[in-house]
Design a protein around this motif. Structure first.
Motif, PDB file in Angstrom:
ATOM      1  N   VAL A 253       0.866  -1.180   0.000  1.00  0.00           N
ATOM      2  CA  VAL A 253       0.000   0.000   0.000  1.00  0.00           C
ATOM      3  C   VAL A 253       0.900   1.226   0.000  1.00  0.00           C
ATOM      4  O   VAL A 253       1.950   1.225   0.649  1.00  0.00           O
ATOM      5  N   MET A 254       0.484   2.279  -0.720  1.00  0.00           N
ATOM      6  CA  MET A 254       1.222   3.549  -0.664  1.00  0.00           C
ATOM      7  C   MET A 254       0.332   4.600  -0.003  1.00  0.00           C
ATOM      8  O   MET A 254      -0.837   4.744  -0.364  1.00  0.00           O
ATOM      9  N   LEU A 255       0.901   5.332   0.950  1.00  0.00           N
ATOM     10  CA  LEU A 255       0.158   6.391   1.641  1.00  0.00           C
ATOM     11  C   LEU A 255       0.675   7.756   1.215  1.00  0.00           C
ATOM     12  O   LEU A 255       1.881   7.953   1.075  1.00  0.00           O
ATOM     13  N   ARG A 256      -0.237   8.695   1.030  1.00  0.00           N
ATOM     14  CA  ARG A 256       0.144  10.070   0.662  1.00  0.00           C
ATOM     15  C   ARG A 256      -0.633  11.058   1.532  1.00  0.00           C
ATOM     16  O   ARG A 256      -1.666  10.710   2.097  1.00  0.00           O
ATOM     17  N   THR A 257      -0.153  12.287   1.562  1.00  0.00           N
ATOM     18  CA  THR A 257      -0.817  13.296   2.394  1.00  0.00           C
ATOM     19  C   THR A 257      -0.932  14.635   1.677  1.00  0.00           C
ATOM     20  O   THR A 257      -0.121  14.943   0.792  1.00  0.00           O
ATOM     21  N   PHE A 258      -1.927  15.403   2.081  1.00  0.00           N
ATOM     22  CA  PHE A 258      -2.057  16.794   1.634  1.00  0.00           C
ATOM     23  C   PHE A 258      -1.472  17.758   2.665  1.00  0.00           C
ATOM     24  O   PHE A 258      -1.593  18.965   2.529  1.00  0.00           O
ATOM     25  N   SER A 259      -0.867  17.221   3.725  1.00  0.00           N
ATOM     26  CA  SER A 259      -0.399  18.084   4.823  1.00  0.00           C
ATOM     27  C   SER A 259       0.952  18.728   4.538  1.00  0.00           C
ATOM     28  O   SER A 259       1.317  19.689   5.195  1.00  0.00           O
ATOM     29  N   LYS A 260       1.701  18.193   3.605  1.00  0.00           N
ATOM     30  CA  LYS A 260       3.087  18.647   3.436  1.00  0.00           C
ATOM     31  C   LYS A 260       3.173  19.581   2.236  1.00  0.00           C
ATOM     32  O   LYS A 260       2.913  20.753   2.368  1.00  0.00           O
ATOM     33  N   ILE A 261       3.467  19.073   1.035  1.00  0.00           N
ATOM     34  CA  ILE A 261       3.684  20.023  -0.070  1.00  0.00           C
ATOM     35  C   ILE A 261       2.398  20.779  -0.426  1.00  0.00           C
ATOM     36  O   ILE A 261       2.448  21.925  -0.855  1.00  0.00           O
ATOM     37  N   TYR A 262       1.235  20.170  -0.209  1.00  0.00           N
ATOM     38  CA  TYR A 262      -0.016  20.865  -0.536  1.00  0.00           C
ATOM     39  C   TYR A 262      -0.457  21.817   0.580  1.00  0.00           C
ATOM     40  O   TYR A 262      -1.422  22.560   0.406  1.00  0.00           O
ATOM     41  N   ALA A 263       0.210  21.761   1.710  1.00  0.00           N
ATOM     42  CA  ALA A 263       0.021  22.746   2.783  1.00  0.00           C
ATOM     43  C   ALA A 263      -1.419  22.825   3.288  1.00  0.00           C
ATOM     44  O   ALA A 263      -1.946  23.897   3.537  1.00  0.00           O
ATOM     45  N   LEU A 264      -2.062  21.665   3.445  1.00  0.00           N
ATOM     46  CA  LEU A 264      -3.426  21.640   3.972  1.00  0.00           C
ATOM     47  C   LEU A 264      -3.492  20.850   5.284  1.00  0.00           C
ATOM     48  O   LEU A 264      -4.498  20.188   5.573  1.00  0.00           O
ATOM     49  N   ALA A 265      -2.438  20.940   6.097  1.00  0.00           N
ATOM     50  CA  ALA A 265      -2.368  20.113   7.318  1.00  0.00           C
ATOM     51  C   ALA A 265      -3.575  20.332   8.225  1.00  0.00           C
ATOM     52  O   ALA A 265      -4.077  19.395   8.850  1.00  0.00           O
ATOM     53  N   GLY A 266      -4.050  21.572   8.294  1.00  0.00           N
ATOM     54  CA  GLY A 266      -5.167  21.871   9.197  1.00  0.00           C
ATOM     55  C   GLY A 266      -6.475  21.241   8.763  1.00  0.00           C
ATOM     56  O   GLY A 266      -7.388  21.083   9.586  1.00  0.00           O
ATOM     57  N   LEU A 267      -6.598  20.882   7.501  1.00  0.00           N
ATOM     58  CA  LEU A 267      -7.846  20.273   7.027  1.00  0.00           C
ATOM     59  C   LEU A 267      -7.874  18.768   7.239  1.00  0.00           C
ATOM     60  O   LEU A 267      -8.932  18.165   7.186  1.00  0.00           O
ATOM     61  N   ARG A 268      -6.724  18.149   7.418  1.00  0.00           N
ATOM     62  CA  ARG A 268      -6.592  16.711   7.611  1.00  0.00           C
ATOM     63  C   ARG A 268      -7.046  15.928   6.380  1.00  0.00           C
ATOM     64  O   ARG A 268      -8.233  15.626   6.218  1.00  0.00           O
ATOM     65  N   LEU A 269      -6.118  15.636   5.511  1.00  0.00           N
ATOM     66  CA  LEU A 269      -6.470  14.894   4.293  1.00  0.00           C
ATOM     67  C   LEU A 269      -5.283  14.058   3.826  1.00  0.00           C
ATOM     68  O   LEU A 269      -4.174  14.560   3.656  1.00  0.00           O
ATOM     69  N   GLY A 270      -5.562  12.779   3.625  1.00  0.00           N
ATOM     70  CA  GLY A 270      -4.545  11.882   3.085  1.00  0.00           C
ATOM     71  C   GLY A 270      -5.223  10.848   2.215  1.00  0.00           C
ATOM     72  O   GLY A 270      -6.454  10.788   2.138  1.00  0.00           O
ATOM     73  N   TRP A 271      -4.417  10.022   1.539  1.00  0.00           N
ATOM     74  CA  TRP A 271      -5.016   8.977   0.700  1.00  0.00           C
ATOM     75  C   TRP A 271      -4.089   7.786   0.598  1.00  0.00           C
ATOM     76  O   TRP A 271      -2.879   7.896   0.831  1.00  0.00           O
ATOM     77  N   ALA A 272      -4.708   6.651   0.276  1.00  0.00           N
ATOM     78  CA  ALA A 272      -3.941   5.415   0.118  1.00  0.00           C
ATOM     79  C   ALA A 272      -4.217   4.858  -1.266  1.00  0.00           C
ATOM     80  O   ALA A 272      -5.360   4.905  -1.740  1.00  0.00           O
ATOM     81  N   TYR A 273      -3.177   4.350  -1.924  1.00  0.00           N
ATOM     82  CA  TYR A 273      -3.334   3.636  -3.189  1.00  0.00           C
ATOM     83  C   TYR A 273      -3.084   2.161  -2.889  1.00  0.00           C
ATOM     84  O   TYR A 273      -2.030   1.801  -2.339  1.00  0.00           O
ATOM     85  N   CYS A 274      -4.075   1.340  -3.199  1.00  0.00           N
ATOM     86  CA  CYS A 274      -4.076  -0.030  -2.660  1.00  0.00           C
ATOM     87  C   CYS A 274      -4.397  -1.068  -3.738  1.00  0.00           C
ATOM     88  O   CYS A 274      -5.084  -0.756  -4.709  1.00  0.00           O
ATOM     89  N   PRO A 275      -4.023  -2.308  -3.502  1.00  0.00           N
ATOM     90  CA  PRO A 275      -4.597  -3.400  -4.284  1.00  0.00           C
ATOM     91  C   PRO A 275      -6.111  -3.439  -4.002  1.00  0.00           C
ATOM     92  O   PRO A 275      -6.535  -3.042  -2.909  1.00  0.00           O
ATOM     93  N   PRO A 276      -6.937  -3.902  -4.972  1.00  0.00           N
ATOM     94  CA  PRO A 276      -8.394  -3.846  -4.784  1.00  0.00           C
ATOM     95  C   PRO A 276      -8.871  -4.473  -3.470  1.00  0.00           C
ATOM     96  O   PRO A 276      -9.754  -3.925  -2.815  1.00  0.00           O
ATOM     97  N   ALA A 277      -8.295  -5.589  -3.078  1.00  0.00           N
ATOM     98  CA  ALA A 277      -8.782  -6.271  -1.866  1.00  0.00           C
ATOM     99  C   ALA A 277      -8.527  -5.422  -0.618  1.00  0.00           C
ATOM    100  O   ALA A 277      -9.331  -5.422   0.323  1.00  0.00           O
ATOM    101  N   ILE A 278      -7.420  -4.688  -0.601  1.00  0.00           N
ATOM    102  CA  ILE A 278      -7.114  -3.853   0.572  1.00  0.00           C
ATOM    103  C   ILE A 278      -8.005  -2.609   0.560  1.00  0.00           C
ATOM    104  O   ILE A 278      -8.516  -2.183   1.603  1.00  0.00           O
TER     105      ILE A 278
END
Ligand SMILES: Cc1ncc(COP(=O)(O)O)c(C=O)c1O
Length: 361
Positions: free
Chosen positions: A209-234
Motif C-alpha cells: 500500500v502507498m500512503l500520501r498526504t495533503f499536509s506537506k507540499i499541498y500545505a493543507l495540514a489543518g484540514l486533515r487529508l490523506g489517501w492510500a493507493y491499494c490493491p483492490p482487496a485492501i
C-alpha cells in the motif's frame, strides 16, 4: 480498563507552535509547507462555507477521480482519510492486532509504534545504517508474527530515503502474509532519479500500500487529508472499516483544487530545491553534520558539550522566536529537526545558529 498496550503509549507530542513573548514565532517544527496552500484551494475552502450543514460525500469520489487523473491511477483503488494518520490507524486495525508484530525502522515516523500499541500489536524496531532504513536489518526481523512493515520514504525525521531498487528488494524478501506500507508523505519534494513513491510496487503486488498526504507540499495540514493507493482487496477492507464520512467536505473541496493546481505544486518544489541545499550547506559550514535530506526538513547534529548541544540550541532558537523540533522522542537527542520555511526564515535561522555556535560564554 483500556486494552493491552494502550497504557504503554507515550502520547505523540506535536511540534511547538508558541514561543513565550513572541507574537508571531517562526514555525519550523512540523514540516508544514513554506509557501502555504494553493490560492485555488483556499478559494474552494471558502466557497464551501454556506454548505457546512451538509454531510460530505462519504465516497470522496470527486477527489479520488482528481487524484486518479493527476497520478494516472485507478480511482477505485484509492481510499481517502482524515490525514494519512487515519489511514495508518486503519491499516493497523485491519491487519495487525494482539499477538501480531509491526515492524518499522528505528528512527521511523513515531505513529507506527504508537499505532501498533493502540491495536494491541507489538512494535519491533530494526536498526538503521547512517540514519537510513536498512533493508537487511528489516528483513532479519520478519517472522511468522509480523503483520505490517511500515516504511516512510523519504523518512521523517531523518530526511533520508531508499532508492526503488532497495524498496523492491525489501518487498521481494517479505512473505506474502506481510503487508508493506510505504508512507510517501514527502514524495513530492524528492528530486532524485532513483526514487519512486511506490506506485509500481502496489501495481504488481497484493501486499503493498502507498500512503500520501495533503499536509506537506499541498500545505493543507489543518484540514486533515490523506489517501492510500491499494490493491483492490485492501481498498475493499479499508472502505469497510472507515467512518462513513471520514473526510470533511472542506477537505474534499480544497484537496481537489490543490491537486489540480500543478503550478502551485511546482512553485513549492522549486522553493524546496533552492532552500534545502542552501540550509544544508550553512549547517555543514557550522559543523552541524546534517543528514543528506531529500524532504522539506533537515536534521543537524549538535555537539555533545552542554553549551552547544541540541537542548541549548533549541532554547537559544526559541528565545529568538524560532521553533524547531526536539528529537529525543525519536532516539536522536543530539539532533534537531528544522523545516524548510520561507527564504527569510531560512536566512534568520542560519544567522541565529551561526551566532549560537560562535558564542564564547
Ligand atoms: C512520514 C509521515 N507520515 C504521515 C504523517 C502524517 O500526516 P497527516 O497530516 O496526513 O496525518 C506525517 C506527518 O508528519 C509524516 O511525517
Amino acid at each position: 480498563m483500556p486494552g493491552p498496550g494502550i497504557l504503554d503509549i507515550a502520547p505523540y507530542v506535536g511540534g511547538e507552535s508558541k514561543a513565550e513573548g513572541v507574537e508571531r514565532p517562526i514555525r519550523l517544527a512540523s514540516n508544514e509547507s513554506a509557501l502555504g496552500p494553493s490560492p485555488k484551494a483556499v478559494a474552494a475552502y471558502r466557497a464551501l462555507s454556506g454548505d457546512i450543514h451538509r454531510y460530505p460525500d462519504g465516497s470522496a469520489i470527486e477527489l479520488r477521480e482528481a487524484l486518479g487523473r493527476a497520478h494516472g491511477l485507478d480511482p477505485a483503488r484509492i481510499v481517502c482519510g482524515s490525514g494519512s494518520d487515519e489511514l495508518i490507524g486503519m491499516l493497523l486495525r485491519a491487519y495487525a492486532g494482539p499477538g501480531g508484530e509491526v515492524l518499522y525502522s528505528r528512527h521511523g515516523f513515531l505513529m507506527y509504534p504508537i499505532g501498533a500499541l493502540s491495536v494491541g500489536a507489538t512494535p519491533v524496531a530494526a536498526p538503521e545504517r547512517d540514519l537510513t532504513a536498512d533493508v537487511d536489518a528489516l528483513l532479519e526481523r520478519v517472522g511468522e508474527r509480523t503483520r505490517i512493515v511500515f516504511i516512510a520514504n523519504p523518512n521523517n525525521p531523518t530526511g533520508t530515503y531508499l532508492p526503488m531498487s532497495e524498496m523492491r528488494r525489501l518487498h521481494a524478501g517479505l512473505p506474502p502474509h506481510v503487508l508493506l506500507a510505504i508512507d510517501a508523505a514527502y514524495a513530492e519534494f524528492v528530486n532524485r532519479n532513483d526514487f519512486e513513491p511506490g506506485v509500481s510496487l502496489v501495481d504488481r503486488a497484493e501486499n503493498v500500500v502507498m500512503l500520501r498526504t495533503f499536509s506537506k507540499i499541498y500545505a493543507l495540514a489543518g484540514l486533515r487529508l490523506g489517501w492510500a493507493y491499494c490493491p483492490p482487496a485492501i481498498a475493499d477492507v479499508l472502505h469497510r472499516i472507515r467512518g462513513p464520512f471520514n473526510v470533511t467536505a472542506p477537505a474534499l473541496r480544497a484537496g481537489i483544487a490543490a491537486v489540480e493546481d500543478t503550478d502551485a505544486l511546482r512553485r513549492a518544489q522549486a522553493h524546496n530545491e533552492r532552500w534545502l541545499p542552501w540550509l544544508s550547506e550553512r549547517l555543514k559550514a557550522l559543523g552541524l553534520e546534517p543528514t543528506p535530506s531529500v524532504a522539506n526538513f533537515v536534521l543537524p547534529r549538535f555537539p555533545d558539550d552542554s553549551r552547544r548541544n541540541a537542548d541549548a540550541a533549541f532554547a537559544f532558537l526559541q528565545s529568538r522566536g524560532i521553533l524547531v523540533r526536539k528529537m529525543a522522542g525519536y532516539g536522536l537527542p543530539q539532533h534537531l529537526r528544522i523545516t524548510i520555511g520561507t527564504g527569510e526564515e531560512m536566512e534568520t535561522v542560519a544567522a541565529v545558529l551561526a551566532e549560537f555556535m560562535g558564542r564564547n560564554e
